[in-house]
Design an enzyme around this catalytic site. Structure first.
Site, PDB file in Angstrom:
ATOM      1  N   ASN A  15      -7.799 -26.293 -31.249  1.00  0.00           N
ATOM      2  CA  ASN A  15      -7.428 -27.330 -32.212  1.00  0.00           C
ATOM      3  C   ASN A  15      -6.108 -26.892 -32.848  1.00  0.00           C
ATOM      4  O   ASN A  15      -6.094 -26.014 -33.703  1.00  0.00           O
ATOM      5  CB  ASN A  15      -8.544 -27.451 -33.261  1.00  0.00           C
ATOM      6  CG  ASN A  15      -8.179 -28.388 -34.390  1.00  0.00           C
ATOM      7  OD1 ASN A  15      -7.163 -29.085 -34.324  1.00  0.00           O
ATOM      8  ND2 ASN A  15      -9.004 -28.416 -35.426  1.00  0.00           N
ATOM      9  N   LYS A  17      -4.224 -28.462 -34.787  1.00  0.00           N
ATOM     10  CA  LYS A  17      -4.000 -29.037 -36.121  1.00  0.00           C
ATOM     11  C   LYS A  17      -2.566 -29.577 -36.221  1.00  0.00           C
ATOM     12  O   LYS A  17      -2.046 -30.086 -35.236  1.00  0.00           O
ATOM     13  CB  LYS A  17      -4.313 -27.996 -37.201  1.00  0.00           C
ATOM     14  CG  LYS A  17      -5.727 -27.415 -37.012  1.00  0.00           C
ATOM     15  CD  LYS A  17      -6.242 -26.686 -38.201  1.00  0.00           C
ATOM     16  CE  LYS A  17      -7.649 -26.182 -37.887  1.00  0.00           C
ATOM     17  NZ  LYS A  17      -8.270 -25.521 -39.005  1.00  0.00           N
ATOM     18  N   HIS A 101     -13.972 -33.565 -38.425  1.00  0.00           N
ATOM     19  CA  HIS A 101     -13.509 -32.223 -38.792  1.00  0.00           C
ATOM     20  C   HIS A 101     -13.561 -32.076 -40.313  1.00  0.00           C
ATOM     21  O   HIS A 101     -13.314 -33.039 -41.045  1.00  0.00           O
ATOM     22  CB  HIS A 101     -12.089 -31.994 -38.285  1.00  0.00           C
ATOM     23  CG  HIS A 101     -11.679 -30.563 -38.396  1.00  0.00           C
ATOM     24  ND1 HIS A 101     -11.222 -30.021 -39.575  1.00  0.00           N
ATOM     25  CD2 HIS A 101     -11.707 -29.552 -37.498  1.00  0.00           C
ATOM     26  CE1 HIS A 101     -10.968 -28.730 -39.390  1.00  0.00           C
ATOM     27  NE2 HIS A 101     -11.257 -28.424 -38.136  1.00  0.00           N
ATOM     28  N   GLU A 103     -11.565 -30.879 -42.301  1.00  0.00           N
ATOM     29  CA  GLU A 103     -10.318 -31.216 -42.997  1.00  0.00           C
ATOM     30  C   GLU A 103     -10.227 -32.721 -43.234  1.00  0.00           C
ATOM     31  O   GLU A 103      -9.459 -33.167 -44.092  1.00  0.00           O
ATOM     32  CB  GLU A 103      -9.121 -30.653 -42.215  1.00  0.00           C
ATOM     33  CG  GLU A 103      -9.022 -29.142 -42.433  1.00  0.00           C
ATOM     34  CD  GLU A 103      -8.418 -28.346 -41.296  1.00  0.00           C
ATOM     35  OE1 GLU A 103      -7.729 -28.927 -40.446  1.00  0.00           O
ATOM     36  OE2 GLU A 103      -8.666 -27.114 -41.249  1.00  0.00           O
ATOM     37  N   GLU A 173     -19.050 -25.843 -37.609  1.00  0.00           N
ATOM     38  CA  GLU A 173     -17.911 -25.213 -38.272  1.00  0.00           C
ATOM     39  C   GLU A 173     -18.201 -25.065 -39.763  1.00  0.00           C
ATOM     40  O   GLU A 173     -17.936 -26.001 -40.543  1.00  0.00           O
ATOM     41  CB  GLU A 173     -16.650 -26.068 -38.080  1.00  0.00           C
ATOM     42  CG  GLU A 173     -16.217 -26.206 -36.641  1.00  0.00           C
ATOM     43  CD  GLU A 173     -14.704 -26.396 -36.517  1.00  0.00           C
ATOM     44  OE1 GLU A 173     -14.093 -25.657 -35.750  1.00  0.00           O
ATOM     45  OE2 GLU A 173     -14.150 -27.261 -37.210  1.00  0.00           O
ATOM     46  N   GLY A 179     -10.141 -21.232 -41.151  1.00  0.00           N
ATOM     47  CA  GLY A 179      -8.813 -20.808 -41.598  1.00  0.00           C
ATOM     48  C   GLY A 179      -8.849 -19.740 -42.671  1.00  0.00           C
ATOM     49  O   GLY A 179      -7.834 -19.471 -43.316  1.00  0.00           O
ATOM     50  N   SER A 219     -12.407 -19.342 -37.764  1.00  0.00           N
ATOM     51  CA  SER A 219     -11.820 -18.001 -37.671  1.00  0.00           C
ATOM     52  C   SER A 219     -12.214 -17.230 -36.422  1.00  0.00           C
ATOM     53  O   SER A 219     -12.337 -15.997 -36.456  1.00  0.00           O
ATOM     54  CB  SER A 219     -12.145 -17.188 -38.939  1.00  0.00           C
ATOM     55  OG  SER A 219     -11.585 -17.818 -40.073  1.00  0.00           O
ATOM     56  N   GLY A 241      -6.413 -21.452 -35.576  1.00  0.00           N
ATOM     57  CA  GLY A 241      -5.254 -20.559 -35.632  1.00  0.00           C
ATOM     58  C   GLY A 241      -5.007 -19.776 -34.346  1.00  0.00           C
ATOM     59  O   GLY A 241      -3.864 -19.702 -33.868  1.00  0.00           O
TER      60      GLY A 241
HETATM   61  P1  PGA Z   1      -9.659 -21.713 -37.464  1.00  0.00           P
HETATM   62  O1  PGA Z   1      -9.930 -23.293 -37.380  1.00  0.00           O
HETATM   63  O2  PGA Z   1     -10.010 -21.125 -36.119  1.00  0.00           O
HETATM   64  O3  PGA Z   1      -8.211 -21.583 -37.772  1.00  0.00           O
HETATM   65  O4  PGA Z   1     -10.552 -21.179 -38.544  1.00  0.00           O
HETATM   66  C1  PGA Z   1     -11.020 -23.817 -36.673  1.00  0.00           C
HETATM   67  C2  PGA Z   1     -11.070 -25.306 -36.809  1.00  0.00           C
HETATM   68  O5  PGA Z   1     -10.760 -25.816 -37.898  1.00  0.00           O
HETATM   69  O6  PGA Z   1     -11.423 -26.031 -35.861  1.00  0.00           O
END
Ligand code: PGA
Length: 267
Positions: A15, A17, A101, A103, A173, A179, A219, A241
């Site tokens: 992802n 983002k 998601h 977010e 998640e 993140g 993460s 990330g």
């Molecule tokens: P992250 O994001 O690996 O940066 O924690 C995962 C996601 O939001 O799908």
């Protein structure tokens, strides 16, 4: 047409983002294709921003790496400024799309009903939705993780046929792990995934849960992936990330491809 979506595949999905312009996305995709030349034993997907879908698609063509989007509107077309519909994604070669998601749920106040509509819109166009569910830190600390996961799964899957449900992927998640560098323990992931499978059995029908791919997200990096994937319940990862660097995403895909006994032995 391309390959059809396999049954409960192990999957490593990136992802991206709001990262990478169209040319930068194409370059990252080409790097990844190079590293994944010997196709790993898991499915691999990347979800660039909308604006990079068209430049990434040709880099992936014929490689077996799936293209996904990060969001979709529930209508096929109409007066929805700034939105993108499922047919638009399909026309660019997308095979998957992330819905729900955190977010969006927490950053943009997306509610369970909206996630359900997006999920259905994706399925209606033959896209595989990656349905994200997860609790916040406050909810976990209040002992409400199970309640939240059940509520989110119930809203997304109620009235969905078993065939449609099996055409989805779930991503567990935990919001507190996204993140933040704080990863869920393999036990926490195992418990949540088992609960989601049991919930799907109850809502959709017996035998559904064990046939749906459930990813862990939050993460994930090359250092913690193997321990998570050693869990029978964890079918792969939705990687944020660490998917922005071809080498780290590739390492995670390699871990997702390893036999579980090998992953357990390495713990
Ligand atoms: P992250 O994001 O690996 O940066 O924690 C995962 C996601 O939001 O799908």
């Amino acid at each position: 047409m391309s390959r059809s979506w396999p049954r409960r595949p192990r999957l490593c999905a990136g992802n991206w983002k709001m990262h990478r312009t169209a040319p930068e996305g194409a370059a990252l995709a080409r790097e990844l294709v190079e590293l994944l030349r010997a196709r790993p034993g898991c499915e691999v997907a990347v979800c660039p921003p909308f604006t990079a879908l068209e430049s990434v698609a040709p880099a992936l063509r014929g490689t077996g790496i799936w293209l996904g989007a990060q969001n979709v509107h529930w209508e096929r077309q109409g007066p929805f400024t700034g939105e993108v519909s499922a047919p638009m994604l399909v026309s660019l070669g997308c095979r998957l799309v992330i819905v729900g998601h955190s977010e969006w749920r927490h950053g943009m106040n997306e509610d369970d009903a909206t996630v359900a509509r997006k999920l259905r819109a994706a399925l209606g166009e033959g896209l595989t939705p990656i349905v994200c569910v997860g609790e916040t830190l406050g909810e976990r600390e209040a002992g409400r993780t199970a309640e939240v996961l059940v509520r989110q799964a119930q809203a997304a899957y109620s009235d969905l046929s078993q065939a449609d449900s099996l055409a989805t992927v779930v991503a567990y998640e935990p919001v507190w792990a996204i993140g933040t560098g704080k990863v869920a323990s393999p036990e926490q992931a195992r418990e949540a995934h088992a609960l989601i499978r049991a919930t799907l059995d109850r809502i959709v029908g017996a035998g559904t849960g064990e046939r749906v791919t459930i990813l862990y997200g939050g993460s994930v990096n090359p250092g913690n992936a193997a321990a998570l994937f050693a869990e029978e319940e964890v079918d792969g990862a939705l990687v944020g990330g660490a998917s922005l660097e071809a080498a780290s995403f590739w390492k995670i895909a390699v871990a997702a491809s390893a036999p579980r006994e090998q992953l357990r032995a390495g713990r």
